[in-house]
Design a protein around this motif. Structure first.
Motif, PDB file in Angstrom:
ATOM      1  N   PRO A  79      -5.650  24.505   0.478  1.00 17.36           N
ATOM      2  CA  PRO A  79      -4.496  23.783   1.028  1.00 17.36           C
ATOM      3  C   PRO A  79      -3.340  23.680   0.033  1.00 17.36           C
ATOM      4  CG  PRO A  79      -6.531  22.620   1.517  1.00 17.36           C
ATOM      5  CD  PRO A  79      -6.882  23.714   0.570  1.00 17.36           C
ATOM      6  N   ASP A  80      -3.656  23.425  -1.214  1.00 13.62           N
ATOM      7  CA  ASP A  80      -2.605  23.336  -2.234  1.00 13.62           C
ATOM      8  C   ASP A  80      -1.803  24.621  -2.290  1.00 13.62           C
ATOM      9  OD1 ASP A  80      -4.946  21.621  -2.929  1.00 13.62           O
ATOM     10  OD2 ASP A  80      -3.574  20.930  -4.492  1.00 13.62           O
ATOM     11  N   SER A  93       2.771  24.486   8.276  1.00 11.53           N
ATOM     12  CA  SER A  93       1.640  24.353   7.370  1.00 11.53           C
ATOM     13  C   SER A  93       0.297  24.306   8.095  1.00 11.53           C
ATOM     14  CB  SER A  93       1.819  23.116   6.492  1.00 11.53           C
ATOM     15  OG  SER A  93       1.749  21.947   7.273  1.00 11.53           O
ATOM     16  N   TRP A  94       0.143  23.407   9.095  1.00 15.40           N
ATOM     17  CA  TRP A  94      -1.201  23.294   9.659  1.00 15.40           C
ATOM     18  C   TRP A  94      -1.579  24.490  10.502  1.00 15.40           C
ATOM     19  CZ3 TRP A  94      -2.261  23.023  14.840  1.00 15.40           C
ATOM     20  CH2 TRP A  94      -1.199  22.678  15.700  1.00 15.40           C
ATOM     21  N   GLY A  97      -3.205  26.788   8.248  1.00 16.64           N
ATOM     22  CA  GLY A  97      -4.569  26.304   8.034  1.00 16.64           C
ATOM     23  C   GLY A  97      -5.486  26.761   9.147  1.00 16.64           C
ATOM     24  N   GLY A 139      -4.165  31.050   1.252  1.00 18.11           N
ATOM     25  CA  GLY A 139      -5.116  30.194   1.962  1.00 18.11           C
ATOM     26  C   GLY A 139      -6.450  30.884   2.153  1.00 18.11           C
ATOM     27  N   LEU A 155     -11.228  22.279   6.207  1.00 19.58           N
ATOM     28  CA  LEU A 155      -9.945  22.938   5.968  1.00 19.58           C
ATOM     29  C   LEU A 155      -8.892  22.472   6.966  1.00 19.58           C
ATOM     30  CD1 LEU A 155      -8.524  25.111   4.267  1.00 19.58           C
ATOM     31  CD2 LEU A 155      -9.183  26.781   6.001  1.00 19.58           C
ATOM     32  N   MET A 177      -5.620  20.085   6.234  1.00 20.58           N
ATOM     33  CA  MET A 177      -4.269  20.567   6.529  1.00 20.58           C
ATOM     34  C   MET A 177      -3.555  19.630   7.504  1.00 20.58           C
ATOM     35  SD  MET A 177      -3.702  23.105   4.612  1.00 20.58           S
ATOM     36  CE  MET A 177      -2.088  23.486   5.263  1.00 20.58           C
ATOM     37  N   HIS A 229      -0.366  17.312   6.746  1.00 22.84           N
ATOM     38  CA  HIS A 229       0.824  17.412   7.588  1.00 22.84           C
ATOM     39  C   HIS A 229       1.261  16.024   8.045  1.00 22.84           C
ATOM     40  CE1 HIS A 229       3.595  19.236  10.422  1.00 22.84           C
ATOM     41  NE2 HIS A 229       3.077  18.468  11.383  1.00 22.84           N
TER      42      HIS A 229
END
Lengths: 668, 668
Positions: free
Chosen positions: A47-48, A65-66, A69, A235, A275, A279, A283
């Protein structure tokens, strides 16, 4: 040797026999933590890396972002499903190397081997660096000393592994379960507080604005796609370690394949939920992460630029979820994260020498690495791994963001080739299989592996394109070097094998005579022993040879020789250079030339000593002669050792030093 | 080995046989420069050290400068006379070590040996430092880099000596004669200009006042005596190297002793005249020398303090004598001084390994140092000497004044014991001699040696007292360490010799049977060769032993073995640890236990390879087994080498690389 051995035993511990290894068959509840720590630990940094990469597109990037993921989670799911097929097909432990080797041939398997060797090094470097990064959350004094701390951790891991792997099961179980539990609790409680209790949880970086390196707030088109592709690639680090179970099937309790497949399934479910959960929570709490190396920076609400990065996603989430009501929760999450990351590095310390052993079996690496017996071979692997990982950490300043660019490439090469191998495997199996039910299952497996191969191949292409210039090239170059080196070694072994092969034309005639030569320097017990041995060997002829250095000494030796009445003639040869080696070698060489069908057996009396410094005082001449006679065809060199008292004492001391009540195998 | 040998030949040059050494018998005109460079070179720094030491007493000290020079010259004369006796008594080369050994016993000779070894190191350090100091006169850019330059010079000398000593005669003659001529001319012309032409020659430091470290201008009593004693001690450095001729008598043309004695006489006359001449000239031209390290300083005519030291005495005299009418003279004097100082260092590079060889013959140093044959032994000595000398120069900052404090002690220990030995020698000889004329000559010789022993003993006491705290203690400690180490080595060799001595109780029974064991790993040519050799050796019994590692492989080897029909049984032994060494060792060990009167002959097939990296890929198991079997009594280890093509090619390459038209001895 004895002192060295004793010391080695103290540091490295006692050896494991194959039988003892048999004891370590794992029940599922232990197999999960043993094999999953590597795969699960990557949810601590994947995630980072997704967020850091997205920060290159400023706030725009964070909108996706998600979803990224989720995309990674889909890949995890497919890969896990694919490996369940492998596990069933290769109950004896079908690593990608074995699968590629069995189905695709040498080249593919060697590519997989090179890729995995390089990736093991990166696993250590990345996991330890990530662990140190997380340690900063609760131990701020680590800041600025990341490289040093990481190196210390690697050295400790290496020492631990040099001592042995007995710890395995229970040693892994506790921290891994704590990690899983605390992460699930963190995600669960976090989502519960936000979605059910409707609490407005906001991370410590929520009120910061992320500025892309070039300052533009709204990148569009290809730039955005490129950033997202790289974020996805980074990722995908979450997938590293998934293959571990397919290597380890033989360690499972029976039914091995079934158990392995179900642990793999569990692993998949846990990894995906963690995960996606992380994420989504990141978010919702608006975690924004940058890495100062990339050039991105924060703008605080007052409009000031902040260039130093915040703590890890896990750290931020733990603080926001537990910080306001249960501070120990923060510590538990972070500590277990750190520990599981170090455990992940530890698995590479097992995997690397295992793989090296398999590669050595196939003659791609020096033969002696194959033997699992004494830990010597493993030690070489462990030390090599530690040194290269330390070098990487040194060069890349323990930066996970830099190291991750090199990572993943190898894993996906291995994934892709392994899955292609599985397709071939099923196709082959189908040609002989007639049972319809089995055939149907095989067809289904082949479809799954085809999807797996396609997807992992696609990811590999994405990874290569998006990361090539950022570091992936270095990983590829390293793999190419490994590949060439291993090809070279294999070719050498094969050439030698062919050279020494017995065929119909081979000369099988026995040497007609054996002419014995005893090297005489003094008339003493070692010489008498050598003569006795030589006589007992009943050679065709036997002669003592003395090289004359000093007149007086020579006369004395000749006199002593005659007094002793060995029943063997003593030949004295001149030494124009006042040295022993050359005239003696010439004597033997002439003997050979005169009787080319005969064999010359050279008996050399040698002292066996107990101290290293005694070696400096004795046997130098013997050593020199032995080395040079080695180059002469048709000459046997026979060391007749004479044990000095000091060697016997040293042996007894070494024996006394080894643990009481334990059988000491051999003289060692 | 071959590559190494070839490389060594290129760097080190070809070997000298004893016969070739015979060629180098020296006529007197060459013997003088060869043996005198060390002794003569010291007149280049002895005056400096006398003046520097006297500067500790300010201007008062300088009142006695030339008298101290004369005192040193007297000692030189007595020592030369004493050594002329030694040369006559020991025409085979009576170094002080040999003399002490023959007349005073082991302890004294070992003290001399230790003293000389330490002094050889100091000769190199002092001579090279002094050479660099003189080089400053004409190459000012050396200033500030003395240590670096000195180290470079030592490295070059070491390399030159590693290449061989053939250069000797002519190589030494030219610069030594130039040095003698230019120094005599300088002294002669200087004295002529002052005393005959009455020119007021004054050195560049004549108008400076020397201030003692404590500032007092007029030290009296004990302080003055102590300073003068130390100045005398430092001046005695002029004696170093005088003993060289007594070591080298065998190198002279016959009549050896007579020629050596007359060269020694010449050396004495030259050394004394140069030393006294330089001291007198320095006195007349008012050379004042300080060393900034001692704390003394100059005051110039305007009353300003000057703390940096002036150039060497030789440099100052050359400038004052030649500077105003023939500048090249300055260069000739200084350059020849520098060269002769480096040559003096070079003589230590010959003397140190020679002495080590003699000490090794007497079992005080590792035996292999004794052999003069190949230069290997010499190389060790040369490298050791270079490294220790470099270390000294590094530690003492290439300061002659500091190094000279350690020097001289060893020389005078050796002188004194040598002369005492000579007294004993004559006394012994007198007990058997009846010829009156010969007896009278012996009496005279004994008187000369008694005076020599008394005087050198006295100087030794003065040196020890005046220099002990200034550095002589370090020399003494080094000698003590050498002494203890050599005693220890000798004791070890003697204990071993006694341990391995054949006496009446020694077991002379032949082993009843020899049981052969062939280590089998594969069925190939090396194995077939080992089996053939073993069969040709006609042992009582013979068995092949295969350690089972992998089932499949084992089955294949067994099958191949049977196909080959070696006529030898193959035993397969289990390996619980999946390793070869331990089970094999245990098998051999059990064989021994069952038949303690028998001998076990273990045949190990070994690859002979041509490249170092091949060694990594082969023979590791053989090496391990060989090493461990060494510890087992009653076991012969028989390496049956199999030459791979690469080894033959490497051998041919090495042979081609050696010079054409030259006989290559052996395979090396």
């Amino acid at each position: 040797m004895n002192i060295y051995s004793a010391l080695k035993r103290v540091i490295v511990g006692r050896r494991l026999s194959n039988e003892q290894m048999g004891e370590t068959l794992l029940p599922k509840r232990l197999a999960l933590p043993v094999f999953a720590s590597d795969a699960l630990s990557s949810v601590a940094y994947a995630p980072d890396e997704i967020l850091i990469t997205l920060s290159l597109a400023g706030m725009t990037g964070y909108m996706f972002s998600w979803q990224i993921g989720v995309a990674v989670a889909v890949v995890v799911g497919v890969v896990v499903l694919s490996y369940r097929q492998t596990v069933h097909a290769y109950p004896t432990g079908g690593g990608d190397y074995e699968v590629a080797s069995a189905n695709l041939g040498n080249r593919s398997s060697l590519i997989v081997g090179s890729a995995l060797l390089v990736d093991y090094v990166l696993t250590v470097a990345v996991s330890v660096s990530a662990g140190v990064l997380n340690a900063r959350v609760i131990v701020p004094s680590v800041v600025g000393h990341e490289v040093a701390v990481a190196i210390v951790v690697i050295v400790l891991l290496a020492l631990m592994n040099l001592r042995g792997v007995r710890e395995s099961g229970a040693f892994f179980a506790f921290p891994t379960y704590i990690f899983m539990a605390s992460m699930f609790l963190m995600v669960g409680i976090g989502l519960f507080r936000i979605l059910v209790l409707d609490q407005p949880l906001a991370s410590e970086t929520a009120n910061l604005t992320v500025m892309a390196p070039d300052g533009s707030l709204e990148p569009v088109g290809w730039v955005l796609i490129a950033v997202m592709a790289r974020a996805f690639s980074s990722g995908c680090a979450a997938l590293t370690g998934v293959e571990a179970i397919s290597n380890g099937v033989p360690s499972f309790r029976p039914p091995k394949s079934r158990n392995a497949a179900s642990v793999l399934g569990m692993l998949g479910v846990i990894a995906i939920s963690l995960l996606v959960g992380i994420m989504v929570l990141a978010h919702l709490t608006q975690v924004r992460l940058i890495d100062e190396l990339t050039g991105a920076h924060y703008i605080d609400p007052d409009g000031n630029a902040i260039h130093s990065s915040a703590v890890t996603v896990t750290g931020q989430l733990a603080r926001v979820v537990f910080g306001d009501w249960f501070v120990p929760g923060v510590f538990i999450v972070v500590i277990s994260t750190v520990v599981i990351l170090f455990l992940a590095a530890n698995t590479a310390f097992n995997g690397f020498p295992s793989l090296a052993s398999i590669l050595a079996r196939d003659a791609y690496l020096p033969r002696q690495l194959h033997s699992r017996g004494d830990r010597l071979a493993y030690s070489n692997g462990i030390v090599t791994l530690a040194i290269t990982a330390i070098a990487l950490i040194w060069v890349f300043d323990a930066s996970v963001t830099s190291l991750i660019q090199l990572y993943v490439v190898g894993v996906f090469i291995s994934f892709t080739l392994g899955q292609i191998g599985m397709i071939r495997h099923w196709s082959r199996a189908l040609t002989t299989q007639t049972d319809r039910r089995v055939r149907r299952r095989m067809h289904r497996s082949r479809i799954i592996n085809t999807i797996g191969a396609g997807l992992t191949g696609l990811v590999l292409v994405v990874v290569l394109i998006s990361k090539f210039t950022h570091g992936a090239w270095l990983a590829l170059v390293s793999m190419a070097v490994m590949y060439l080196m291993m090809t070279f070694i294999r070719r050498h072994y094969e050439a030698v094998k062919e050279e020494v092969e017995l065929d119909e034309d081979s000369d099988r005639a026995l040497p007609s005579r054996v002419r014995g030569v005893v090297l005489v320097q003094h008339v003493n017990l070692p010489t008498a022993k050598a003569v006795a041995f030589a006589r007992a060997s009943r050679n065709t002829s036997l002669v003592g040879v003395l090289v004359a250095l000093e007149e007086e000494e020579t006369a004395q030796v000749v006199k002593d020789w005659n007094t002793e009445d060995f029943g063997v003639q003593l030949k004295v040869i001149a030494s124009p250079y006042r040295e022993i080696t050359t005239p003696f070698i010439r004597f033997v060489s002439e003997m050979r030339t005169e009787n080319p069908r005969d064999v010359v057996a050279v008996y050399i009396p040698e002292f066996v000593v107990g101290h290293w410094w005694e070696q400096v005082l004795h046997n130098q001449t013997a050593l020199l002669i032995r080395t040079r006679l080695h180059f002469m065809p048709g000459v046997m060199v026979i060391s007749v050792p004479y044990q000095l008292r000091s060697s016997k004492l040293a042996r007894e001391r070494a024996r006394a030093a080894s643990r009481p009540g334990r059988r000491t195998p051999g003289a060692r």
